[in-house]
Design a protein around this motif. Structure first.
Motif, PDB file in Angstrom:
ATOM      1  N   UNK A 172      62.884 109.340  24.409  1.00 11.96           N
ATOM      2  CA  UNK A 172      64.123 110.022  24.784  1.00 11.96           C
ATOM      3  C   UNK A 172      65.102 109.012  25.351  1.00 11.96           C
ATOM      4  N   UNK A 173      64.543 108.072  26.111  1.00 13.45           N
ATOM      5  CA  UNK A 173      65.391 107.091  26.747  1.00 13.45           C
ATOM      6  C   UNK A 173      64.820 105.725  26.457  1.00 13.45           C
ATOM      7  N   UNK A 174      65.641 104.743  26.125  1.00 13.10           N
ATOM      8  CA  UNK A 174      67.088 104.801  26.083  1.00 13.10           C
ATOM      9  C   UNK A 174      67.660 105.264  24.744  1.00 13.10           C
TER      10      UNK A 174
ATOM     11  N   UNK B 154      65.598 114.952  33.512  1.00 14.49           N
ATOM     12  CA  UNK B 154      64.330 114.346  33.892  1.00 14.49           C
ATOM     13  C   UNK B 154      64.064 113.093  33.075  1.00 14.49           C
ATOM     14  N   UNK B 155      63.649 112.064  33.773  1.00 19.67           N
ATOM     15  CA  UNK B 155      63.272 110.819  33.123  1.00 19.67           C
ATOM     16  C   UNK B 155      64.453 110.053  32.550  1.00 19.67           C
ATOM     17  N   UNK B 156      65.631 110.611  32.596  1.00 20.97           N
ATOM     18  CA  UNK B 156      66.790 109.955  31.997  1.00 20.97           C
ATOM     19  C   UNK B 156      67.793 109.639  33.108  1.00 20.97           C
TER      20      UNK B 156
ATOM     21  N   UNK C 224      70.460 107.359  31.066  1.00 25.18           N
ATOM     22  CA  UNK C 224      69.328 106.453  31.278  1.00 25.18           C
ATOM     23  C   UNK C 224      69.655 105.502  32.415  1.00 25.18           C
TER      24      UNK C 224
END
Lengths: 471, 1047
Positions: A346-348, B498-500, B553
């Motif tokens: 999902x990231x980055x 979440x998580x970002x 992010x």
């Protein structure tokens, strides 16, 4: 004062000026592709639905937004995320294409003077060919979900409303369905025009169409119409007679030595005939991303669908040593998942795997099947084509010979399931052969006689088009 | 030859009235009273009468005769017949008015714990329905003048501040935090608010007047008086009427019972009873069972203050009013704040005897912050909404773990000891932890933020030249500029990002200039024919730009602003719009001895957003003040009725509010195809698009009885809205962008009666009691939509569709299937199906987790189809109140004053979706009334037998009548008790006035509605989606103490 009463938007272009420069015309060409790769259409969900209707995947989240109803065959006329949105996205693309094609014609006088280069008429014809190629792809794709297969009554069943004009105002709202055959006739006319007018190579040979792209799609279309001799004719234009099989004119399509190289990075090898690109700025959108659907949570995906241990995975011909098994199947707590789309974090990077539409291995298998069916089970080229795809990933898995056509075709179909797992071709294959959609887990099989063998026409069409009829 | 007249003006309470205007009738001489209410005026020898007038008081005429000292008592009279009423581009005496105009005075607006002045108008004027859609600070109220006036465009009135049209409506780019630009006007700076309602009054605003017009006039200095006022209050805001939800013990009892019932259902189908009674106590650090009251993390008592200082005054040549104000308000929701710093300067200066110039200027900085309440910006079904979380979250899990860390699991809240009842499998017989999927509100409250700031410069300059007596040439140039800065931050710890982790900033500028030129001529011919002509033109240009960025992010938890370190960046929220309005307008007022009255208004507008640019609008009215006839005045019987006037008006005005600047154009916008840019057809436009039309009819009578101790008016109104713009749905296969094309095709009608009554019930020196009451009725009918039989659904927050708009009904009625209660035999929800032949069948629902049938059976046990809202639903009538009003009592005893203001409303239906959620039998917490569920031993239970996973019987998955309620209510909106120091005392203290007060806003609510607040409108200002209560926070109660001191 009158000027002030006509303020020109600065972030949007008035339609009268849309064809004033070569660059604006080109931007509209790009746009036709962009609409085709809408997340609800060929940018992700078409591929997902094509696979999850069948039995190689298991739904893990029961989420209606991510295809649970498609998987369990409970879609209705009002199913928003699949039945309504796929139709809407497909026809939105068709209208953008039709508007562009009409604009090219209406503005052709402009193309002969500056700022247009002197050869722009040819360029414009090439653009029109790209438009008609994409329109053919759109209609073909919609037919596979919303109409009975061509093979059911030779296309005599109700097809789709055939919209070929630019739709821009309040007129001509209602339109009845053409027959399946009529839609296929239009698809073939578009593809023939495309083949004749597309350039041999384009600025990108994976994300833009060129002549071989049109020919490749023709093999898929003829296969769906069960016109196998035509499949052979078309495929021969871009498949050499002997191994190593490759296209000898235009873009030099060929199999890659390893299938993993096809899916690493941006699917930019010559094996990819058409894929739709994504970037972080042009992301697939929430719950459309292929990696989100198929990768497990632990690997950055949404874990929406796992592979069905009782599906193609369980077929002994899908060898454990097959590279498509060793590289593309990953297990979390013993649950197998497809790992073909690997940009899953999902990231980055927000799931920027290209959405594949056609690969050269499909053309080879289209040709193999057509040759088995027309030249018989012992046709050596058909066997060679099938083995070319198979042994690339499973060097020890070559088929020796077939004695009966059914077995040979069955081998090709199995190879297609393995080769195109997660690429959305399974539904096309089930439909054209009118095969029963197999049962899986607690979900029953759907025979070709069932109403839900094809999707219902969405109520977004039924409620607005008085000439529309239900499936 | 002149002589001097002196005297003092006092109110009915005996207190001196400073600032009262005293003029010679028919002459040019005038003055105003000083701080002790005293005046001195030289009057010509031929002068006969003095006129005393003061805003908020009934003016009085006194014959001078031979007196040299005249003391006058003025009665407060907010709606006095002789008060001056502000109308478009001018003023008029109420006595001569033929249009429908309501006036709200400064006292009714100032010193209330509100953010914007419209909130204080609630219930104050007939024909004006104002709803507070939620309890989030600075959320714009929903203002409707004489009904819903559009379907696709805005139904809001046009706001005009000191002659310059204002920006209104929520302008924040961040969904969680609202920003109402009208909150930039300090309510304490407002002198009066006029509401223009009928065609005669509104036609001068032509194409923007369909929803009515609200004129705001800020304060001016008064001649001969120098004054400083200090107004301060402090307030405490707290939530009221929160739902009682189950505590841990009750929760575990209900949910585990639901699991047992599910198992029983499985067994009855011959299946294994596989569900686990997974609702288990979690221990805290002391070994006690966790019992979390989620409200305690979300709600608070918010402390607010407001301080305003103004000084004003005036000489013969110059008058001025300046003010500074600062308010700092904290709402009942944690993190919900509103701050406003404002300053204003209003100056009028007479350069020469016939040439006047002036300035109105205000500057405001406002800052709103809000957590994600789920109550604004389509957030009703969000998993972060603070309206919803305390209703859904299990009470038996903690907000923090024993080690002090957040109780989270992934994006959502952690499971505590709870096990997902349906997670057991052969491989996993003990099941998996129950992950609710909803967020821990503490993470959101402590880490995320949503803010919207506004910087507003608003004002105008004017020059007025009196060419000849009565002929005034005036030019006014105004600007209205607002810069909005909106910010959002989401933590990567848990929740939406979440998580970002991501940050977004948006910057928006609204820039408007407005230039008006008018020529006004007032003349009296032959002493009886009073004529007033107005001609003018106006040009207005508006630019709105917004751009924004989203960065995601986040590199490190250290960063919480856009400027920090992030991996990705994307543009966000871009907008560009421009529109231009050019107009010519005129008015003729005629009255014959204030007896026969006539007014004609015309306006021709050209507006850039339309394809057909030009439109003509008009309004005409007639009035007959029969009480001015000699036969009336001379009849002792008739003259008990001191004033009686009949009026009637008709006209056609337009609606352009809310139309996109480029709605009529066919446009291409830019996009991306991977790395390549694109142009796509973004809208097809409509080359025929033009204004919506409102044809307004008004018939009224105003009266004064007993020397105007009782005054009032009654009016009948009828607004026929024609050419309503509807998005005409296009066949999906046409692939038109957006799927629809706007066209002028619909029509709708609002009719009703308005009654205003003002009674000076008691007028004694020491004691007065006055009553101000208003009542409005409204009947709304949709007459035609885009096609015959069309049914336009309006989804709540884009998901659940409750409201449907259909011709022949009121706009946006609730469509719900009929619930017939609970079957006492088996505890199942009973629903009425409509069969194809028109008969009805009763079916019942029994939930089970497997899919052998859909759970619906007839009473004799046969499988049935499931109920369907569109097939089986019934319409429940209007969602907008059919009657509403206010009832205001003011008492004054010596220095004490008491105000009791009741606002009431009703006749509408509400879909209480929050109640549906509160009885859902997933893991969601429930209202304590679920304890009265059906059981074998409680067969009369109000709620169905609880079955784990059942979200149908309660209405989560099926819109049912059980959750449709009447919306009638009476609210004690404001009670205030004040004490004014005696004049003798305050003058010794060097003050001119001093009042101390306590006040309760939203003191009590009388309603049968079972939700938090019958005013909740989860869909905000939606024309077609009113009457839905889905997880929104209600209105707070606020206690304030304050003082007003003048020097």
């Amino acid at each position: 004062c009158e000027d002030r009463l006509n303020p020109a938007p600065v972030a949007a272009l008035n339609s009268a000026e849309a064809f004033d420069t070569p660059s604006r015309v080109l931007l509209q060409v790009n746009n036709m592709y962009d609409y085709m790769k809408a997340g609800s259409f060929l940018g992700g969900r078409y591929q997902v639905y094509g696979d999850i209707r069948a039995n190689d995947f298991l739904n893990r989240t029961s989420n209606l937004v991510t295809g649970a109803a498609v998987w369990q065959h409970t879609v209705t006329e009002s199913s928003q995320n699949d039945v309504i949105n796929l139709w809407g996205a497909g026809y939105s693309a068709i209208n953008q294409i039709n508007v562009f094609l009409a604009g090219l014609e209406a503005n052709s006088a402009k193309f002969t003077a500056t700022p247009f280069p002197s050869d722009f008429a040819t360029t414009a014809t090439g653009y029109a060919a790209e438009g008609r190629f994409l329109r053919a792809l759109a209609y073909y794709s919609l037919l596979q979900f919303y109409a009975r297969p061509y093979t059911d009554g030779n296309g005599s069943k109700p097809g789709l409303p055939l919209r070929l004009k630019a739709e821009l105002d309040l007129r001509d709202n209602d339109l009845a369905r053409s027959t399946v055959a009529e839609v296929y006739t239009q698809i073939l006319a578009d593809l023939t025009f495309a083949e004749q007018n597309l350039p041999l190579t384009n600025t990108s040979n994976v994300t833009r169409a060129h002549r071989n792209t049109a020919i490749a799609l023709k093999t898929r279309v003829y296969l769906s119409m069960a016109r196998y001799a035509d499949v052979v004719t078309e495929a021969n234009k871009i498949v050499s007679a002997t191994a190593p099989f490759r296209a000898t004119t235009g873009v030099q399509h060929a199999l890659q030595p390893s299938i993993t190289t096809v899916f690493v990075g941006n699917q930019s090898t010559t094996e990819s005939i058409l894929s739709f690109p994504f970037t972080p700025q042009d992301a697939p959108g929430t719950q459309n991303q292929l990696a989100f659907y198929f990768l497990p949570n632990a690997q950055g995906g949404g874990g929406e669908y796992s592979l069905n241990a009782n599906g193609v995975l369980s077929d002994p011909r899908f060898l454990a040593t097959d590279e498509r098994n060793t590289s593309f199947v990953t297990r979390v707590s013993n649950v197998p998942y497809l790992r073909k789309y690997q940009n899953g974090a999902l990231s980055p990077a927000p799931y920027t795997d290209n959405a594949p539409v056609m690969r050269y291995s499909e053309v080879l298998l289209n040709l193999a099947e057509a040759r088995f069916r027309t030249a018989g089970a012992t046709d050596p080229q058909a066997l060679a084509l099938l083995n070319a795809v198979r042994t690339r990933s499973a060097p020890t898995g070559a088929y020796a010979a077939f004695t009966d056509v059914a077995a040979a075709v069955d081998a090709v179909l199995l190879e297609r399931r393995i080769e195109f797992l997660g690429e959305g071709l399974r539904n096309n294959d089930l439909m054209r052969l009118q095969q029963t959609i197999p049962a899986k887990a607690t979900i029953s099989a759907v025979p070709p006689t069932a109403a839900l063998y094809i999707w219902p026409i969405p109520n977004s069409e039924l409620a607005t088009n008085t000439l529309m009829t239900r499936n | 030859q002149t002589r001097a007249v002196t005297g003092q003006v006092v109110g009915t309470d005996g207190a001196a009235l400073p600032g009262v205007t005293v003029i010679v009738k028919g002459g040019a001489q005038g003055t105003s009273t000083d701080t002790e209410g005293r005046y001195s005026l030289s009057v010509p020898a031929n002068a006969t009468t003095l006129v005393y007038s003061f805003i908020g008081y009934a003016s009085k005429e006194v014959v001078i005769g031979t007196q040299s000292s005249i003391n006058v008592t003025l009665a407060s009279g907010a709606t006095g017949l002789d008060e001056v009423v502000v109308v478009g581009y001018g003023t008029q005496s109420r006595r001569d008015l033929t249009g429908s105009v309501a006036t709200v005075t400064a006292a009714q607006i100032a010193n209330k714990p509100v953010q914007s002045f419209e909130q204080a108008l609630q219930g104050q004027a007939s024909g004006v329905n104002i709803t507070t859609p939620n309890g989030v600070l600075n959320a714009p109220p929903v203002v409707r003048i004489r009904g819903v006036n559009s379907i696709s465009l805005s139904s809001a009135p046009l706001y005009v501040i000191d002659g310059i049209p204002a920006f209104s409506g929520n302008s924040s780019a961040v969904g969680s935090v609202p920003n109402n630009p009208l909150s930039n006007i300090n309510p304490n700076d407002i002198e009066s608010v006029e509401v223009l309602k009928d065609a005669s009054a509104t036609a001068i605003y032509g194409s923007r007047a369909a929803g009515g017009v609200i004129l705001v006039t800020t304060k001016r200095g008064k001649k001969g008086q120098s004054k400083i006022s200090v107004d301060s209050w402090a307030g405490w805001t707290e939530p009221v009427r929160l739902y009682d939800v189950l505590n841990t013990a009750q929760y575990m009892e209900i949910k585990n019972e639901a699991v047992r019932n599910l198992n029983a259902n499985l067994v009855a189908q011959g299946l294994a009873p596989s569900a686990i009674e997974g609702f288990r106590p979690t221990q805290d650090a002391n070994g006690n069972t966790v019992d979390t009251r989620w409200y305690d993390y979300i709600y608070r008592t918010g402390f607010s203050t407001s301080n305003n200082i103004n000084f004003s005054g005036g000489s013969e040549k110059t008058s001025y009013y300046t003010s500074v104000g600062y308010t700092d308000q904290k709402g009942m929701l944690e993190g919900n704040t509103f701050k406003r710093a404002s300053g204003r300067i209003n100056i009028d200066h007479k350069v020469f005897s016939r040439f006047t110039v002036g300035l109105r200027a205000g500057y405001t900085n406002s800052r709103t912050a809000s957590p994600n309440s789920g109550s604004v910006g389509d957030g009703a079904f969000g998993t972060a909404g603070l309206g919803r979380l305390p209703l859904v979250l299990p009470p038996n899990v903690p907000a923090r773990n024993i080690d002090g860390s957040y109780n989270i699991s992934g994006a959502g809240i952690g499971p505590g000891a709870n096990i997902n009842p349906t997670s057991a499998t052969a491989a996993n017989p003990n099941g998996s932890p129950l992950l609710p999927g909803y967020y821990n509100p503490l993470v959101d409250l402590e880490n995320n933020y949503f803010r919207s700031d506004g910087n507003e410069v608003q004002g105008s300059i004017y020059a007025n030249l009196e060419l000849i007596k009565g002929l005034n040439l005036r030019t006014t140039y105004g600007v209205y500029n607002i810069a909005f800065e909106d910010k959002a931050f989401y933590t990567p710890i848990a929740g939406d990002q979440y998580n970002v982790g991501s940050a977004s900033n948006f910057y928006r500028t609204n820039k408007r200039w407005n230039w008006q030129n008018t020529l006004q001529y007032d003349v009296t011919l032959a002493g009886k024919h009073n004529l007033s002509f107005l001609a003018g033109n106006e040009n207005q240009n508006t630019n709105i730009d917004r751009w924004g960025l989203n960065r995601s992010s986040v590199a490190d938890p250290f960063f919480t602003t856009l400027q920090g370190g992030y991996v990705n960046v994307a543009s966000s929220g871009n907008f560009q719009g421009e529109n231009f309005l050019t107009s010519y307008f005129g008015r003729i007022n005629y009255n014959f001895s204030s007896k026969y009255l006539a007014t004609i208004n015309v306006r021709r507008d050209g507006y850039s957003a339309w394809a057909k640019k030009w439109g003509n609008f008009y309004g005409a009215s007639l009035g007959y003040a029969i009480s001015e006839e000699d036969f009336w005045k001379n009849s002792s019987a008739l003259s008990k009725v001191s004033f009686l006037k009949f009026t009637g008006s008709y006209g056609e005005v337009g609606n352009a509010q809310g139309i996109d600047d480029y709605a009529s154009l066919r446009l291409y916008e830019a996009g991306l195809y991977g790395p390549s840019p694109t142009f796509y057809l973004s809208s097809v436009g409509n080359p025929e698009l033009t204004w919506e039309t409102s044809k307004k009819t008004d018939v009224g009578v105003s009266f004064g009885l007993l020397d105007d101790r009782i005054t009032g008016d009654v009016a009948y109104y009828r607004n026929l809205l024609d050419g309503l713009i509807l998005q005409v749905p296009q066949a999906a296969s046409r692939g038109i962008p957006g799927g629809q094309i706007p066209d002028n095709v619909g029509s709708m009608r609002n009719t009703g009666v308005e009654i205003n009554l003002r009674v000076d019930a008691i007028r004694k020196t020491d004691f007065t009691w006055s009553i101000n009451a208003n009542l409005t009725t409204l009947k709304n009918r949709v007459l035609a939509l885009a096609s015959e039989g069309q049914r336009i659904g309006t989804a709540t927050s884009g998901l659940e569709t409750v409201n449907y708009t259909k011709a022949g009904q009121s706009v946006g009625e609730i469509l719900a299937v009929r619930s017939l209660g609970v079957n006492p035999e088996n505890g199942r929800r009973l629903i009425q199906l409509r069969n194809e032949d028109g008969t009805f069948t009763t079916v019942q629902y029994n939930h089970s987790s497997t899919s052998t049938g859909n759970g619906w059976t007839t009473l004799d046990g046969r499988n049935s189809r499931a109920p369907n809202q569109l097939v089986d639903g019934e319409y429940f009538g209007p969602v907008i109140p059919t009657w509403y009003g206010g009832f205001d009592n003011s008492f004054r005893y010596k220095g004490f004053d008491l105000g009791v203001f009741v606002q009431f409303s009703g006749g509408n239906y509400i879909y209480n979706g929050t109640k549906a959620g509160l009885h859902d039998q997933r893991f969601w917490n429930n209202d304590v009334d679920i304890l009265d569920r059906w059981t074998e031993t409680n067969r009369g239970g109000e709620w169905p037998r609880v079955v784990y996973g059942d979200n149908t019987s309660n209405g989560s998955a099926l819109i049912m009548s059980n959750n449709v309620e009447k919306g009638d209510f009476a609210r004690l909106r404001n009670v205030s008790l004040g004490y004014s120091l005696q004049p003798t005392l305050i003058s010794r203290l060097g003050m001119s006035s001093a009042r101390f007060y306590v006040q309760v806003q939203n003191a009590a609510l009388l309603t049968k509605y079972s939700g938090i607040d019958p005013e909740i409108s989860t869909n905000g200002a939606s024309n077609t989606g009113a009457g839905v209560d889905r997880n929104s926070v209600g209105q707070a109660r606020t206690y304030t103490v304050g003082f007003n001191i003048g020097f």
